[in-house]
Motif scaffolding. Structure first.
Motif, PDB file in Angstrom:
ATOM      1  N   LEU A  36       1.944   4.704  -6.609  1.00  0.00           N
ATOM      2  CA  LEU A  36       1.073   4.116  -5.595  1.00  0.00           C
ATOM      3  C   LEU A  36       0.083   5.122  -5.035  1.00  0.00           C
ATOM      4  O   LEU A  36      -0.977   4.746  -4.556  1.00  0.00           O
ATOM      5  CB  LEU A  36       1.906   3.522  -4.464  1.00  0.00           C
ATOM      6  N   SER A  37       0.397   6.399  -5.099  1.00  0.00           N
ATOM      7  CA  SER A  37      -0.502   7.409  -4.551  1.00  0.00           C
ATOM      8  C   SER A  37      -1.646   7.752  -5.509  1.00  0.00           C
ATOM      9  O   SER A  37      -2.638   8.331  -5.099  1.00  0.00           O
ATOM     10  CB  SER A  37       0.271   8.677  -4.199  1.00  0.00           C
ATOM     11  N   SER A  42      -2.371   2.438  -8.847  1.00  0.00           N
ATOM     12  CA  SER A  42      -1.985   1.708  -7.651  1.00  0.00           C
ATOM     13  C   SER A  42      -2.332   0.236  -7.808  1.00  0.00           C
ATOM     14  O   SER A  42      -3.451  -0.121  -8.155  1.00  0.00           O
ATOM     15  CB  SER A  42      -2.698   2.273  -6.426  1.00  0.00           C
ATOM     16  N   TRP A  43      -1.372  -0.638  -7.571  1.00  0.00           N
ATOM     17  CA  TRP A  43      -1.609  -2.063  -7.685  1.00  0.00           C
ATOM     18  C   TRP A  43      -1.994  -2.680  -6.344  1.00  0.00           C
ATOM     19  O   TRP A  43      -2.196  -3.871  -6.261  1.00  0.00           O
ATOM     20  CB  TRP A  43      -0.404  -2.778  -8.280  1.00  0.00           C
ATOM     21  N   LYS A  45      -4.592  -1.046  -4.355  1.00  0.00           N
ATOM     22  CA  LYS A  45      -5.996  -0.679  -4.129  1.00  0.00           C
ATOM     23  C   LYS A  45      -6.782  -0.812  -5.426  1.00  0.00           C
ATOM     24  O   LYS A  45      -6.221  -0.781  -6.503  1.00  0.00           O
ATOM     25  CB  LYS A  45      -6.096   0.772  -3.651  1.00  0.00           C
TER      26      LYS A  45
END
Length: 64
Positions: A36-37, A42-43, A45
């Motif tokens: 996520l970072s 990232s799903w 953003k």
């Protein structure tokens, strides 16, 4: 045979299973937070990726 029984009295199998499940859960949490970072993975953003290939597809030829 007596030595093996002494080892099993020190090492509880339930404790080992709980430790393995806990470490797997921790690794999965760290892995997901790491993904996520990164903006590319990232799903939450960014734009949706993977849909551009749909426009390049052509229909299959008919069999007759």
């Amino acid at each position: 045979m007596n030595k093996i029984w002494q080892i099993w009295q020190i090492v509880d199998p339930r404790m080992i299973i709980i430790a393995v499940v806990g470490s797997f859960a921790t690794c999965a949490l760290v892995f997901h937070l790491l993904l996520l970072s990164v903006p590319d993975y990232s799903w939450f953003k960014g734009e949706a990726i993977g849909y551009s290939a749909v426009g390049d597809m052509s229909p299959l030829p008919t069999l007759r």
